[in-house]
Design a protein around this motif. Structure first.
Motif, PDB file in Angstrom:
ATOM      1  N   ARG A  28       0.823  -1.198   0.000  1.00 20.61           N
ATOM      2  CA  ARG A  28       0.000   0.000   0.000  1.00 20.61           C
ATOM      3  C   ARG A  28       0.863   1.257   0.000  1.00 20.61           C
ATOM      4  O   ARG A  28       0.532   2.259  -0.634  1.00 20.61           O
ATOM      5  CB  ARG A  28      -0.932   0.001   1.208  1.00 20.61           C
ATOM      6  CG  ARG A  28      -1.914   1.162   1.215  1.00 20.61           C
ATOM      7  CD  ARG A  28      -2.850   1.124   2.403  1.00 20.61           C
ATOM      8  NE  ARG A  28      -3.693  -0.065   2.367  1.00 20.61           N
ATOM      9  CZ  ARG A  28      -4.637  -0.324   3.277  1.00 20.61           C
ATOM     10  NH1 ARG A  28      -4.831   0.521   4.279  1.00 20.61           N
ATOM     11  NH2 ARG A  28      -5.370  -1.412   3.193  1.00 20.61           N
ATOM     12  N   SER A  57       0.786   4.197  -2.817  1.00 20.40           N
ATOM     13  CA  SER A  57       0.554   5.580  -2.412  1.00 20.40           C
ATOM     14  C   SER A  57       1.616   6.500  -3.004  1.00 20.40           C
ATOM     15  O   SER A  57       1.314   7.615  -3.439  1.00 20.40           O
ATOM     16  CB  SER A  57       0.562   5.689  -0.883  1.00 20.40           C
ATOM     17  OG  SER A  57       0.479   7.029  -0.477  1.00 20.40           O
ATOM     18  N   GLU A  88     -12.815  10.388  -2.366  1.00 18.81           N
ATOM     19  CA  GLU A  88     -12.960   9.774  -1.051  1.00 18.81           C
ATOM     20  C   GLU A  88     -12.222   8.444  -0.955  1.00 18.81           C
ATOM     21  O   GLU A  88     -11.581   8.145   0.053  1.00 18.81           O
ATOM     22  CB  GLU A  88     -14.442   9.536  -0.726  1.00 18.81           C
ATOM     23  CG  GLU A  88     -15.211  10.762  -0.328  1.00 18.81           C
ATOM     24  CD  GLU A  88     -16.644  10.425   0.038  1.00 18.81           C
ATOM     25  OE1 GLU A  88     -16.964   9.211   0.138  1.00 18.81           O
ATOM     26  OE2 GLU A  88     -17.442  11.359   0.226  1.00 18.81           O
ATOM     27  N   GLN A 110      -9.518   7.473   1.996  1.00 19.48           N
ATOM     28  CA  GLN A 110      -9.893   6.524   3.045  1.00 19.48           C
ATOM     29  C   GLN A 110      -9.026   5.271   3.026  1.00 19.48           C
ATOM     30  O   GLN A 110      -8.601   4.776   4.080  1.00 19.48           O
ATOM     31  CB  GLN A 110     -11.371   6.155   2.901  1.00 19.48           C
ATOM     32  CG  GLN A 110     -12.315   7.318   3.187  1.00 19.48           C
ATOM     33  CD  GLN A 110     -13.762   6.981   2.873  1.00 19.48           C
ATOM     34  OE1 GLN A 110     -14.050   6.144   2.004  1.00 19.48           O
ATOM     35  NE2 GLN A 110     -14.703   7.631   3.559  1.00 19.48           N
ATOM     36  N   LEU A 111      -8.747   4.735   1.835  1.00 21.73           N
ATOM     37  CA  LEU A 111      -7.948   3.510   1.741  1.00 21.73           C
ATOM     38  C   LEU A 111      -6.539   3.701   2.288  1.00 21.73           C
ATOM     39  O   LEU A 111      -5.962   2.787   2.884  1.00 21.73           O
ATOM     40  CB  LEU A 111      -7.875   3.043   0.287  1.00 21.73           C
ATOM     41  CG  LEU A 111      -9.107   2.333  -0.269  1.00 21.73           C
ATOM     42  CD1 LEU A 111      -8.904   2.002  -1.740  1.00 21.73           C
ATOM     43  CD2 LEU A 111      -9.409   1.059   0.511  1.00 21.73           C
ATOM     44  N   HIS A 112      -5.971   4.883   2.088  1.00 23.46           N
ATOM     45  CA  HIS A 112      -4.602   5.143   2.513  1.00 23.46           C
ATOM     46  C   HIS A 112      -4.534   5.925   3.824  1.00 23.46           C
ATOM     47  O   HIS A 112      -3.477   6.446   4.179  1.00 23.46           O
ATOM     48  CB  HIS A 112      -3.858   5.891   1.403  1.00 23.46           C
ATOM     49  CG  HIS A 112      -3.661   5.073   0.161  1.00 23.46           C
ATOM     50  ND1 HIS A 112      -2.576   4.234  -0.028  1.00 23.46           N
ATOM     51  CD2 HIS A 112      -4.422   4.945  -0.946  1.00 23.46           C
ATOM     52  CE1 HIS A 112      -2.672   3.640  -1.202  1.00 23.46           C
ATOM     53  NE2 HIS A 112      -3.786   4.057  -1.780  1.00 23.46           N
ATOM     54  N   ASP A 113      -5.666   5.974   4.529  1.00 22.68           N
ATOM     55  CA  ASP A 113      -5.713   6.621   5.854  1.00 22.68           C
ATOM     56  C   ASP A 113      -5.132   8.028   5.829  1.00 22.68           C
ATOM     57  O   ASP A 113      -4.383   8.439   6.718  1.00 22.68           O
ATOM     58  CB  ASP A 113      -4.954   5.770   6.890  1.00 22.68           C
ATOM     59  CG  ASP A 113      -5.554   4.377   7.042  1.00 22.68           C
ATOM     60  OD1 ASP A 113      -6.793   4.266   7.000  1.00 22.68           O
ATOM     61  OD2 ASP A 113      -4.778   3.408   7.178  1.00 22.68           O
ATOM     62  N   ALA A 114      -5.477   8.775   4.780  1.00 16.62           N
ATOM     63  CA  ALA A 114      -4.951  10.133   4.639  1.00 16.62           C
ATOM     64  C   ALA A 114      -5.722  11.144   5.474  1.00 16.62           C
ATOM     65  O   ALA A 114      -5.235  12.261   5.702  1.00 16.62           O
ATOM     66  CB  ALA A 114      -4.980  10.555   3.172  1.00 16.62           C
ATOM     67  N   SER A 128      -8.864  11.624   8.854  1.00 10.96           N
ATOM     68  CA  SER A 128      -9.616  11.005   9.953  1.00 10.96           C
ATOM     69  C   SER A 128     -10.828  11.872  10.242  1.00 10.96           C
ATOM     70  O   SER A 128     -10.706  13.065  10.528  1.00 10.96           O
ATOM     71  CB  SER A 128      -8.742  10.877  11.204  1.00 10.96           C
ATOM     72  OG  SER A 128      -8.274  12.140  11.612  1.00 10.96           O
ATOM     73  N   LEU A 136     -12.348  14.841   5.883  1.00  7.02           N
ATOM     74  CA  LEU A 136     -12.505  14.262   4.550  1.00  7.02           C
ATOM     75  C   LEU A 136     -13.107  15.281   3.586  1.00  7.02           C
ATOM     76  O   LEU A 136     -12.644  15.425   2.445  1.00  7.02           O
ATOM     77  CB  LEU A 136     -13.387  13.015   4.625  1.00  7.02           C
ATOM     78  CG  LEU A 136     -13.710  12.314   3.304  1.00  7.02           C
ATOM     79  CD1 LEU A 136     -12.445  11.789   2.645  1.00  7.02           C
ATOM     80  CD2 LEU A 136     -14.706  11.179   3.528  1.00  7.02           C
TER      81      LEU A 136
END
Length: 343
Positions: free
Chosen positions: A89, A93, A117, A121-125, A127, A132
């Protein structure tokens, strides 16, 4: 990573594809062992006709295809050795790809908001929902689009707007290298310059490196710091963009340039010269890569020559072999950086 370490360093990368059915042993070679370095913040254009291997190289670097041989390092880390089966991942990224077709790269059943989105969300960019929403609006601002478009579907956008959304999606995870596979070829001429300017400014502002794949020599000269010409899975010429197009040395490069309309070229390109160049290209198995009797190229050892009047300009062609008293220099591999040729 030290300042001298390339963002991407490719060595001897090869790719073959099986042909002829399940039990066939035949293969077609798409990449023939390419070497490439891309410096931090540098834009390198890879030009060549369809089928030359440009997109295959990009897909191998994006880990969408598995190379048949060779290696490549990202920020000094051997990617294939560290991640032999699939990309992590973190790698996905750091290395993002922009595809050619803005109509096919966005799922028509989702709104624009979804495409931004998803990577965030997938790369926890981010919270939290509020963060978001702010992140999506910032991305839209980066690509010069109004936030109101977040609620629209792809079919409600123009081709240029869709490609800007694809760029925003790539930027969502703060990449350090972007692989742009002909990102303007399906856009109207009137909007291409805007997309090219956007990519250039984003690379400069965020220190992003880019491999820009195209068959359009004009856009390559406009956008890129360096141009590398690819033919039949091999790199045949490279150098600073303006200098290479002003003084091309390889027959294939000159043939590509001869096909570009130029109002400054009086009477068009000499048809006799063009026919001669086409003959040299058609005989590529004995001209560009293999022995030709009186020349110094061979099937075993590729001969690269550094063009004497432009140290960063190199050409792989026995036809260019300089006389023994000329200052041109034979190299084992191309000068893939701006500083000095590889030994």
């Amino acid at each position: 990573m030290s300042p001298q370490t390339p963002v991407l360093s490719v060595r001897g990368l090869t790719k073959t594809f099986p042909i002829g059915g399940m039990f066939s042993r035949r293969h077609v070679r798409a990449l023939g062992g390419v070497d490439l370095d891309i410096a931090p913040g540098e834009i390198v254009a890879l030009v060549g006709e369809s089928g030359s291997g440009k997109s295959t190289l990009a897909r191998c670097l994006a880990r969408l295809e598995q190379p048949s041989g060779g290696s490549f390092a990202f920020e000094g880390r051997d990617v294939l050795k560290a991640e032999p089966r699939r990309a992590s991942r973190a790698y996905r990224s750091a290395v993002q790809m922009i595809f050619q077709d803005p109509f096919g790269s966005l799922n028509p059943v989702h709104r624009v908001s979804h495409f931004l989105e998803r990577p965030l969300q997938l790369h926890d960019a981010v919270s939290g929902r509020d963060e978001l929403e702010r992140a999506k609006r910032r991305l839209m601002q980066k690509v010069d689009l109004p936030a109101e478009l977040l609620h629209r579907y792809p079919h409600e956008l123009s081709g240029g707007q869709r490609q800007r959304i694809a760029i925003a999606r790539a930027l969502a995870v703060n990449p350090r290298l972007i692989l742009a596979d002909e990102p303007t070829s399906m856009l109207d001429v009137s909007v291409r310059i805007g997309v090219l300017n956007l990519m250039r400014s984003l690379c400069e502002q965020q220190d992003i490196s880019m491999l820009y794949i195209t068959h359009d020599l004009a856009s390559a000269r406009y956008l890129a710091d360096r141009i590398i010409v690819m033919f039949a899975g091999e790199f045949v010429e490279g150098g600073e963009a303006a200098a290479l197009l002003a003084e091309p040395r390889h027959p294939y490069t000159r043939l590509l340039i001869s096909a570009v309309p130029d109002p400054r070229r009086r009477g068009g390109f000499d048809p006799v010269e063009r026919a001669r160049l086409r003959h040299e290209v058609v005989q590529a198995t004995s001209c560009a890569f293999h022995g030709r009797g009186e020349t110094t190229c061979s099937a075993e050892t590729a001969v690269f020559h550094r063009v004497s009047d432009a140290p960063e300009h190199w050409v792989r062609c026995g036809l260019y072999a300089p006389p023994s008293d000329a200052p041109g220099t034979a190299l084992e591999r191309p000068d893939t950086t701006q500083e000095s040729p590889a030994a």
